[in-house]
Design a protein around this motif. Structure first.
Motif, PDB file in Angstrom:
ATOM      1  N   ASN A  77       0.962   4.978   2.311  1.00 42.58           N
ATOM      2  CA  ASN A  77       0.900   4.245   3.577  1.00 42.58           C
ATOM      3  C   ASN A  77       1.914   3.109   3.549  1.00 42.58           C
ATOM      4  OD1 ASN A  77      -0.720   1.551   2.785  1.00 42.58           O
ATOM      5  ND2 ASN A  77      -1.627   3.281   1.687  1.00 42.58           N
ATOM      6  N   ASP A  78       2.315   2.662   4.721  1.00 43.85           N
ATOM      7  CA  ASP A  78       3.388   1.673   4.839  1.00 43.85           C
ATOM      8  C   ASP A  78       3.037   0.354   4.150  1.00 43.85           C
ATOM      9  OD1 ASP A  78       4.926   3.443   6.250  1.00 43.85           O
ATOM     10  OD2 ASP A  78       4.366   2.665   8.223  1.00 43.85           O
TER      11      ASP A  78
ATOM     12  N   ARG B 284      15.706   5.789   3.613  1.00 40.26           N
ATOM     13  CA  ARG B 284      16.668   4.888   4.251  1.00 40.26           C
ATOM     14  C   ARG B 284      16.003   3.585   4.687  1.00 40.26           C
ATOM     15  NH1 ARG B 284      18.618   6.669   8.764  1.00 40.26           N
ATOM     16  NH2 ARG B 284      17.526   8.648   8.986  1.00 40.26           N
ATOM     17  N   THR B 285      14.743   3.681   5.109  1.00 42.43           N
ATOM     18  CA  THR B 285      13.991   2.465   5.470  1.00 42.43           C
ATOM     19  C   THR B 285      13.773   1.589   4.242  1.00 42.43           C
ATOM     20  OG1 THR B 285      12.834   3.603   7.274  1.00 42.43           O
ATOM     21  CG2 THR B 285      11.819   1.592   6.418  1.00 42.43           C
ATOM     22  N   ALA B 286      13.413   2.219   3.116  1.00 43.06           N
ATOM     23  CA  ALA B 286      13.190   1.471   1.870  1.00 43.06           C
ATOM     24  C   ALA B 286      14.469   0.775   1.412  1.00 43.06           C
ATOM     25  CB  ALA B 286      12.683   2.411   0.786  1.00 43.06           C
ATOM     26  N   LEU B 287      15.609   1.437   1.565  1.00 39.18           N
ATOM     27  CA  LEU B 287      16.887   0.836   1.173  1.00 39.18           C
ATOM     28  C   LEU B 287      17.199  -0.390   2.036  1.00 39.18           C
ATOM     29  CD1 LEU B 287      19.016   4.073   0.609  1.00 39.18           C
ATOM     30  CD2 LEU B 287      18.174   2.494  -1.148  1.00 39.18           C
TER      31      LEU B 287
ATOM     32  N   THR C 261      15.201   1.539 -14.960  1.00 38.47           N
ATOM     33  CA  THR C 261      14.711   1.566 -13.585  1.00 38.47           C
ATOM     34  C   THR C 261      13.193   1.478 -13.607  1.00 38.47           C
ATOM     35  OG1 THR C 261      14.979   3.987 -13.719  1.00 38.47           O
ATOM     36  CG2 THR C 261      16.571   2.786 -12.388  1.00 38.47           C
ATOM     37  N   ILE C 262      12.636   0.870 -12.555  1.00 39.16           N
ATOM     38  CA  ILE C 262      11.189   0.666 -12.493  1.00 39.16           C
ATOM     39  C   ILE C 262      10.713   0.979 -11.088  1.00 39.16           C
ATOM     40  CG2 ILE C 262       9.305  -0.991 -12.762  1.00 39.16           C
ATOM     41  CD1 ILE C 262      11.357  -2.645 -14.496  1.00 39.16           C
ATOM     42  N   TYR C 263       9.735   1.865 -10.988  1.00 39.24           N
ATOM     43  CA  TYR C 263       9.072   2.025  -9.696  1.00 39.24           C
ATOM     44  C   TYR C 263       7.642   1.547  -9.842  1.00 39.24           C
ATOM     45  CZ  TYR C 263       6.849   6.535 -11.102  1.00 39.24           C
ATOM     46  OH  TYR C 263       6.112   7.523 -11.717  1.00 39.24           O
ATOM     47  N   ASN C 264       7.163   0.887  -8.804  1.00 43.28           N
ATOM     48  CA  ASN C 264       5.837   0.283  -8.842  1.00 43.28           C
ATOM     49  C   ASN C 264       4.814   1.207  -8.193  1.00 43.28           C
ATOM     50  OD1 ASN C 264       3.852  -1.600  -9.271  1.00 43.28           O
ATOM     51  ND2 ASN C 264       4.501  -2.984  -7.642  1.00 43.28           N
ATOM     52  N   LEU C 265       3.568   1.069  -8.592  1.00 45.30           N
ATOM     53  CA  LEU C 265       2.477   1.799  -7.946  1.00 45.30           C
ATOM     54  C   LEU C 265       1.868   0.919  -6.864  1.00 45.30           C
ATOM     55  CD1 LEU C 265       0.362   3.371 -10.846  1.00 45.30           C
ATOM     56  CD2 LEU C 265       2.050   4.509  -9.408  1.00 45.30           C
ATOM     57  N   PRO C 266       1.668   1.422  -5.664  1.00 48.77           N
ATOM     58  CA  PRO C 266       0.896   0.664  -4.681  1.00 48.77           C
ATOM     59  C   PRO C 266      -0.497   0.363  -5.237  1.00 48.77           C
ATOM     60  CG  PRO C 266       2.014   2.507  -3.627  1.00 48.77           C
ATOM     61  CD  PRO C 266       2.181   2.686  -5.110  1.00 48.77           C
ATOM     62  N   TYR C 267      -1.039  -0.788  -4.903  1.00 44.56           N
ATOM     63  CA  TYR C 267      -2.339  -1.202  -5.438  1.00 44.56           C
ATOM     64  C   TYR C 267      -3.447  -0.200  -5.102  1.00 44.56           C
ATOM     65  CZ  TYR C 267      -3.879  -2.530  -0.759  1.00 44.56           C
ATOM     66  OH  TYR C 267      -4.254  -2.486   0.566  1.00 44.56           O
ATOM     67  N   ASP C 268      -3.250   0.568  -4.029  1.00 42.36           N
ATOM     68  CA  ASP C 268      -4.277   1.513  -3.577  1.00 42.36           C
ATOM     69  C   ASP C 268      -3.903   2.962  -3.892  1.00 42.36           C
ATOM     70  OD1 ASP C 268      -2.146   1.666  -1.840  1.00 42.36           O
ATOM     71  OD2 ASP C 268      -3.337   1.616  -0.004  1.00 42.36           O
ATOM     72  N   ASP C 269      -2.981   3.141  -4.826  1.00 42.82           N
ATOM     73  CA  ASP C 269      -2.418   4.466  -5.089  1.00 42.82           C
ATOM     74  C   ASP C 269      -3.453   5.480  -5.558  1.00 42.82           C
ATOM     75  OD1 ASP C 269       0.141   6.083  -5.428  1.00 42.82           O
ATOM     76  OD2 ASP C 269      -0.701   6.258  -7.435  1.00 42.82           O
ATOM     77  N   ILE C 270      -4.469   5.028  -6.308  1.00 41.03           N
ATOM     78  CA  ILE C 270      -5.413   6.002  -6.876  1.00 41.03           C
ATOM     79  C   ILE C 270      -6.391   6.560  -5.841  1.00 41.03           C
ATOM     80  CG2 ILE C 270      -5.303   5.101  -9.236  1.00 41.03           C
ATOM     81  CD1 ILE C 270      -7.992   3.720  -8.695  1.00 41.03           C
ATOM     82  N   TYR C 271      -6.579   5.859  -4.732  1.00 43.19           N
ATOM     83  CA  TYR C 271      -7.571   6.339  -3.774  1.00 43.19           C
ATOM     84  C   TYR C 271      -7.025   6.533  -2.359  1.00 43.19           C
ATOM     85  CZ  TYR C 271      -7.901   1.479  -2.121  1.00 43.19           C
ATOM     86  OH  TYR C 271      -7.626   0.244  -1.613  1.00 43.19           O
ATOM     87  N   ASN C 272      -5.839   6.034  -2.084  1.00 45.92           N
ATOM     88  CA  ASN C 272      -5.317   6.062  -0.721  1.00 45.92           C
ATOM     89  C   ASN C 272      -4.087   6.947  -0.644  1.00 45.92           C
ATOM     90  OD1 ASN C 272      -5.655   5.269   1.899  1.00 45.92           O
ATOM     91  ND2 ASN C 272      -5.016   3.148   1.606  1.00 45.92           N
ATOM     92  N   LEU C 273      -3.904   7.620   0.476  1.00 48.78           N
ATOM     93  CA  LEU C 273      -2.678   8.362   0.711  1.00 48.78           C
ATOM     94  C   LEU C 273      -1.535   7.376   0.931  1.00 48.78           C
ATOM     95  CD1 LEU C 273      -4.002  11.150   3.125  1.00 48.78           C
ATOM     96  CD2 LEU C 273      -3.496  11.372   0.682  1.00 48.78           C
TER      97      LEU C 273
END
Length: 455
Positions: free
Chosen positions: A320-321, A86-89, A306-318
Motif C-alpha cells: 500500500n502507498d 517511476r513514482t518511487a524514483l 544496497t538496502i531495501y526496507n520492509l514496510p512496518y505492516d509488511d507481514i499482514y498488509n498487502l
C-alpha cells in the motif's frame, strides 16, 4: 608551541585494571556470572572492551564507499510496476528491486523510461533462458545496470524442489551465464532464508558460504564462469541484534574474500540487505517501524551496498502507498538527515565490533569446513542435517523469547492492554501444505506467532 593532546593528561589504564575495578564494585558477586553474556552463537559478550582486545585481530574489510536505498516492488502488471518504480524514483528512491512472478510480465514495458543510471535488481520466481536474454538485451541497448538474482540452490532449500531437476537447473543456468554478458550479476545467494528460519549468525555465514561454494565448485572446471566478471550478490536479512548484525556483514565480506581467493575470482561481494521478518509482529505493530529503522542502520554500518526496507505492516498488509512511503522515508532520513552516508567504514577500529567480527568469521569458517568435510552444502541439505541444525537453533531462540529473555516490545513484554489486532490482508501464520518435495524445505518462522495466536 606544541599542542598537548587531552589524552596525555591521563594515565593509560589496562584491561586488567578495569576488570579489577569492576570486580571490586561487584562486592563479591561472580564477574563471569553477573556480567558475561553468552550469545546464541556461543560468543562471550564482555561488559567492556579494550584496545588489548584487538591484539592479533586484523579485519581487512572491503567496505563500500557508499550505499543506495532501494524500493522493492512485487510486480503483478508491467505497466503498474513501471508506474510504481517511476513514482518511487521521484520520491527519492535510488534503485529498484522487482520481484517478477511469471513470464507474462513484459520487461520492455516494466523498465520503460527508467533512467539508465538507476541500478535495477530483478528476481524472477521462475527459471527462463529467454527472459534472461531479453533482460540482457535491454541492458545492452539502454546501457542499464541490471542485476538478475538467480539462485537455483536457494530455490531448492526454500521449496524442497528444483525448478526442474538438479541437472536441468544447472544446464539452464549455464546457458543464461553464457548469454548474458551485459548483466551485472546472474547468481545470488540468499542468507535471508536461513536468518528467517531461525539460524544463528554463525550458521547463516557458514551455510551461505557453503551455498556459494557449490556454485564456485561447479564453475571451477568450466571454460566460462559468471565469477570471472560478475560479483555474487548476497541477499542478507538483518535482525534486531544491532552490533552483531553489523559484525555479521563485515564477517561475510571477510569469509567471501577467503573463499573467492581459493578460486582466483573477484574477492569482493555485493550485499543486498533488508530487515528480517523473524522479529516482526502484528501485536503493537507500529513498533515494527522502530525495528526496521535500527536494522537498516546495522546494514549501513555493516557495509551493505544496497538496502531495501520492509514496510512496518509488511507481514499482514498487502502493498500500500502509506507503508511503502514510510519505508522509503526511513532510508531517506538515515541518509539525508542523519548523514549515514558520510563516513566510510565507520565500524572499523571499534573494539567491540572488531572483536565480534573476528569471532563470527572464525566460527563461520570452522563450521563451513565441517560442512565441506561432510560432503558439502547440497549433500547436507539432502540428508536433512542443515534443516535439523536450523530447527535446533530456532528452538533455542524461541525458548528465550517465550521466557522473555529476548524481548519484542508489545509482543511478549510491555503489551498493549487493548491488544488490538489489525485487519489481516495476508496469512500471517505458517500453513502446512501437502505437496511432494525432494527434500524437507527450510521453513521461515516468526518468533511471536505462538503469542499472536493466543491473543
Amino acid at each position: 608551541m606544541m599542542t598537548k593532546s587531552l589524552f596525555d593528561s591521563f594515565d593509560e589504564v589496562s584491561a586488567k585494571q578495569w576488570k579489577q575495578k569492576i570486580q571490586f564494585d561487584l562486592k563479591g558477586a561472580d564477574y563471569n556470572e553477573a556480567l558475561i553474556f553468552k550469545s546464541l552463537e556461543g560468543i562471550d559478550i564482555k561488559p567492556f572492551y579494550h584496545q588489548e582486545d584487538l591484539t592479533n585481530i586484523n579485519n581487512p574489510v572491503a567496505h563500500p564507499a557508499t550505499w543506495k536505498n532501494v524500493i522493492k516492488i512485487d510486480v503483478t502488471n508491467a505497466t503498474t510496476g513501471n508506474e510504481k518504480a517511476r513514482t518511487a524514483l521521484q520520491k527519492g528512491a535510488e534503485s529498484i528491486f522487482f520481484i517478477i512472478p511469471n513470464e507474462t510480465i513484459e520487461p520492455h514495458n516494466l523498465l520503460k523510461d527508467i533512467p539508465s543510471q538507476i541500478p535495477i535488481f530483478i528476481e524472477t520466481q521462475f527459471l527462463s533462458v529467454v527472459y534472461s536474454r531479453i533482460l540482457n538485451d535491454l541492458a545492452k541497448t539502454k546501457n542499464s545496470t541490471i542485476y538478475v538474482l538467480i539462485d537455483v540452490i536457494g530455490h531448492l532449500a526454500a521449496t524442497g524442489n528444483w525448478y526442474k531437476n538438479h541437472k536441468g537447473d544447472h544446464q539452464f543456468l549455464d546457458v543464461i551465464v553464457q548469454q548474458t554478458s551485459h548483466l551485472n550479476s546472474v547468481i545470488s545467494v540468499d542468507l535471508g532464508l536461513y536468518q528467517n528460519a531461525g539460524a544463528n549468525m554463525v550458521q547463516q555465514l557458514a551455510y551461505s558460504l557453503a551455498h556459494a561454494n557449490e556454485y564456485l565448485n561447479y564453475y571451477d572446471k568450466k571454460v566460462f564462469s559468471p565469477f570471472d566478471k560478475m560479483p555474487v550478490v548476497f541477499k542478507v536479512a538483518i535482525g534486531g541484534n544491532y552490533f552483531f548484525e553489523i559484525a555479521k556483514l563485515r564477517a561475510l565480506r571477510l569469509l567471501w574474500a577467503i573463499l573467492a581467493s581459493e578460486y582466483n575470482v573477484h574477492t569482493e561481494c555485493y550485499i543486498h540487505a533488508h530487515p528480517s521478518h523473524r522479529n516482526k509482529t502484528i501485536l503493537d505493530y507500529n513498533v515494527n517501524m522502530l525495528r526496521t529503522t535500527t536494522e537498516c542502520m546495522s546494514a549501513i554500518l555493516g557495509g551493505a551496498n544496497t538496502i531495501y526496507n520492509l514496510p512496518y505492516d509488511d507481514i499482514y498488509n498487502l502493498e500500500n502507498d502509506f507503508g511503502t512511503r514510510i519505508s522509503l522515508n526511513q532510508l531517506l532520513i538515515l541518509k539525508n538527515e542523519s548523514y549515514f552516508d558520510l563516513v566510510a567504514n565507520p565500524a572499523s577500529g571499534s573494539y567491540y565490533i572488531e572483536n565480534i567480527t573476528s569471532q563470527l568469521a572464525e566460527k563461520g569458517l570452522a563450521l563451513f569446513k565441517e560442512l565441506e568435510k561432510a560432503g558439502g552444502f547440497l549433500s547436507q541439505l539432502e540428508s536433512g542435517v542443515i534443516q535439523k541444525k536450523i530447527k535446533e537453533s530456532a528452538y533455542k531462540e524461541q525458548k528465550l523469547f517465550d521466557s522473555e529473555e529476548i524481548i519484542l516490545t508489545g509482543a511478549n513484554k510491555y503489551k498493549d492492554p487493548e491488544g488490538i489486532i489489525p485487519r489481516l490482508e495476508k496469512s500471517v501464520f505458517l500453513k502446512k501444505s501437502k505437496r511432494k518435495t525432494r527434500l524437507a524445505p527450510i521453513i521461515k518462522t516468526r518468533l511471536s506467532e505462538k503469542t499472536e495466536k493466543k491473543t
